[in-house]
Design a protein around this motif. Structure first.
Motif, PDB file in Angstrom:
ATOM      1  N   VAL A  28     -13.369  28.188 -34.404  1.00  4.44           N
ATOM      2  CA  VAL A  28     -13.476  27.503 -33.115  1.00  4.44           C
ATOM      3  C   VAL A  28     -13.742  28.583 -32.075  1.00  4.44           C
ATOM      4  O   VAL A  28     -12.939  29.513 -31.911  1.00  4.44           O
TER       5      VAL A  28
ATOM      6  N   ASP B 134      -7.456  21.430 -23.676  1.00  7.32           N
ATOM      7  CA  ASP B 134      -6.767  22.277 -24.655  1.00  7.32           C
ATOM      8  C   ASP B 134      -7.424  23.646 -24.805  1.00  7.32           C
ATOM      9  O   ASP B 134      -7.112  24.398 -25.725  1.00  7.32           O
ATOM     10  N   GLY B 135      -8.335  23.974 -23.894  1.00 11.80           N
ATOM     11  CA  GLY B 135      -8.961  25.280 -23.907  1.00 11.80           C
ATOM     12  C   GLY B 135     -10.249  25.376 -24.707  1.00 11.80           C
ATOM     13  O   GLY B 135     -10.951  26.387 -24.637  1.00 11.80           O
ATOM     14  N   SER B 136     -10.574  24.326 -25.501  1.00  9.99           N
ATOM     15  CA  SER B 136     -11.819  24.348 -26.271  1.00  9.99           C
ATOM     16  C   SER B 136     -12.901  23.533 -25.564  1.00  9.99           C
ATOM     17  O   SER B 136     -12.618  22.712 -24.694  1.00  9.99           O
ATOM     18  N   CYS B 137     -14.142  23.780 -25.944  1.00  9.83           N
ATOM     19  CA  CYS B 137     -15.276  23.139 -25.273  1.00  9.83           C
ATOM     20  C   CYS B 137     -15.256  21.613 -25.436  1.00  9.83           C
ATOM     21  O   CYS B 137     -14.752  21.084 -26.438  1.00  9.83           O
TER      22      CYS B 137
ATOM     23  N   LEU C 191     -11.054  20.881 -30.492  1.00 16.06           N
ATOM     24  CA  LEU C 191      -9.762  20.753 -31.190  1.00 16.06           C
ATOM     25  C   LEU C 191      -9.366  19.288 -31.378  1.00 16.06           C
ATOM     26  O   LEU C 191      -8.756  18.932 -32.399  1.00 16.06           O
TER      27      LEU C 191
ATOM     28  N   ASP D 229     -10.658  29.251 -26.960  1.00 17.06           N
ATOM     29  CA  ASP D 229      -9.613  28.275 -26.633  1.00 17.06           C
ATOM     30  C   ASP D 229      -9.039  28.571 -25.254  1.00 17.06           C
ATOM     31  O   ASP D 229      -7.899  28.210 -24.944  1.00 17.06           O
ATOM     32  N   ASP D 230      -9.856  29.252 -24.417  1.00 17.83           N
ATOM     33  CA  ASP D 230      -9.392  29.626 -23.082  1.00 17.83           C
ATOM     34  C   ASP D 230     -10.301  29.081 -21.987  1.00 17.83           C
ATOM     35  O   ASP D 230     -10.344  29.600 -20.878  1.00 17.83           O
ATOM     36  N   TYR D 231     -11.046  28.008 -22.319  1.00 18.60           N
ATOM     37  CA  TYR D 231     -11.880  27.361 -21.306  1.00 18.60           C
ATOM     38  C   TYR D 231     -11.019  26.471 -20.407  1.00 18.60           C
ATOM     39  O   TYR D 231      -9.891  26.084 -20.774  1.00 18.60           O
TER      40      TYR D 231
ATOM     41  N   ARG E 217     -15.208  33.356 -27.343  1.00 12.53           N
ATOM     42  CA  ARG E 217     -16.258  32.477 -26.836  1.00 12.53           C
ATOM     43  C   ARG E 217     -17.611  32.889 -27.408  1.00 12.53           C
ATOM     44  O   ARG E 217     -17.834  34.074 -27.690  1.00 12.53           O
TER      45      ARG E 217
ATOM     46  N   ILE F 225      -9.244  30.607 -34.452  1.00 17.68           N
ATOM     47  CA  ILE F 225      -9.760  30.671 -33.085  1.00 17.68           C
ATOM     48  C   ILE F 225     -10.461  32.006 -32.898  1.00 17.68           C
ATOM     49  O   ILE F 225      -9.867  33.063 -33.118  1.00 17.68           O
TER      50      ILE F 225
ATOM     51  N   THR G  37     -12.787  17.268 -26.957  1.00 19.48           N
ATOM     52  CA  THR G  37     -12.758  18.708 -27.176  1.00 19.48           C
ATOM     53  C   THR G  37     -12.947  19.017 -28.661  1.00 19.48           C
ATOM     54  O   THR G  37     -12.742  18.163 -29.531  1.00 19.48           O
TER      55      THR G  37
END
Length: 342
Positions: free
Chosen positions: A218, A227-230, A274, A221-223, A295, A292, A272
């Motif tokens: 993935v 949940d931080g994923s695209c 996730l 996970d910091d977007y 990016r 994870i 997302t």
């Protein structure tokens, strides 16, 4: 019974659209040189429908060869043009190949449409034309950003070519359909996505689950998302397919406001990466082996459609939720594995 030419008919979306067209009373012929499509997909479509679908193994970037299809079928009433290369990374590495194939084939198809009087065309476009949109959900009037890849550029150029063609040729009608993220498979499990080295998320998920891949990544996970994923707008391939049937019907009936109309094809809901993985794990009962990673360059953070126009003017209504999308994708992957093992 109207005869429709489907280019790229041995590919993923093309094959499902052929099934939907025939189910709704159209006669269909296919044109696919099998450089990216699969001859066995045509066999599977024919088995599913109980009738053979003739495929012309023609390179549509060859103008003379393209013309032979129209000479043999002077009664074609509509064209759905899928045939194109579609790998974003490959387009970055080989841009001239993408421009020559994707733009050249479209021009050849439109020249034949003009010469043979085929006045109803549906062009396969993509939400990639939007790039990183300023406002969500994206409407058809959103300004098109600079293309992120040569592939996306061919879709932007293709749309402009279609619009200009209609302006210069009154009476011809072209519908531009911008897909978001097509996933899933026909519920019969006879047809689905056959790409052995996919770049799209869902077949990577199903190949990981069945053991073709040892694991998957993935990317980020910091977007700035739930949940931080695209976030993407996943839409079932049969919903996409039916939109083409409706677009052709409306075009043939001359029931659209202008000669060149554009429609978003998405559920209108962002999911997302996730969340999609969790939905897959729920329907399959399996724990997916993923990690994870960082990016990935070029990834849009989030995009999903405003599909009001397609619902209003085409009478289109998506029928599959994310759970059913994942179930049909998993059923197809398992059926493919059984077939391969035999």
């Amino acid at each position: 019974m109207s005869k429709i030419l489907v280019t790229g008919g041995c590919g993923y979306i093309g094959s499902h659209t052929i099934v939907d067209l025939v189910d709704h009373g159209f006669e269909v012929i296919s044109a696919d040189n099998l450089s990216r499509g699969f001859g066995e997909m045509n066999d599977k479509v024919s088995k599913l429908l109980g009738k053979s679908i003739h495929n012309y193994a023609v390179d549509l970037s060859d103008a003379a060869a393209t013309r032979t299809i129209f000479e043999a079928n002077p009664d074609i009433e509509g064209i759905i043009h899928f045939a194109a290369y579609k790998s974003v990374p490959e387009s970055v590495d080989a841009p001239l190949m993408y421009y020559k194939n994707n733009i050249g084939s479209l021009i050849n198809i439109l020249e034949c449409a003009k010469e043979f009087g085929v006045k109803n065309v549906v062009f396969s476009s993509s939400c990639s034309v939007y790039g990183n949109a300023d406002t969500l959900p994206v409407t058809e009037t959103a300004p098109l950003k600079e293309a992120e890849s040569p592939y996306a550029a061919t879709k932007q150029m293709g749309e402009q070519i279609c619009a200009d063609f209609v302006k210069g040729n009154p009476g011809f009608k072209i519908v531009l359909l911008r897909y978001f993220n097509p996933v899933g498979a026909h519920e019969s499990t006879l047809i689905g996505e056959m790409n052995q080295r996919p770049e799209n998320l869902v077949p990577i998920v199903t190949q990981t689950a069945i053991g073709i891949r040892s694991g998957m990544t993935v990317f980020g996970d910091d977007y700035d998302t739930r949940d931080g994923s695209c976030v993407r707008d996943y839409i079932h391939v049969m919903d996409i397919a039916h939109a083409h049937t409706l677009a052709l019907q409306k075009s043939i009936e001359n029931a659209l406001p202008s000669g060149c109309e554009v429609f978003n094809l998405g559920t209108g809901e962002g999911v997302t990466v996730l969340e999609l993985i969790k939905a897959f794990e729920s329907v399959s009962g399996l724990k997916l082996n993923y990690n994870i990673g960082p990016r990935r360059a070029g990834d849009v953070i989030k995009v999903y459609a405003d599909n009001t126009k397609a619902k209003t003017l085409l009478g289109w209504q998506p029928g599959y939720d994310i759970t059913t999308m994942m179930q049909t994708a998993w059923n197809w992957q398992q059926a493919l594995a059984k077939e391969t093992a035999q």
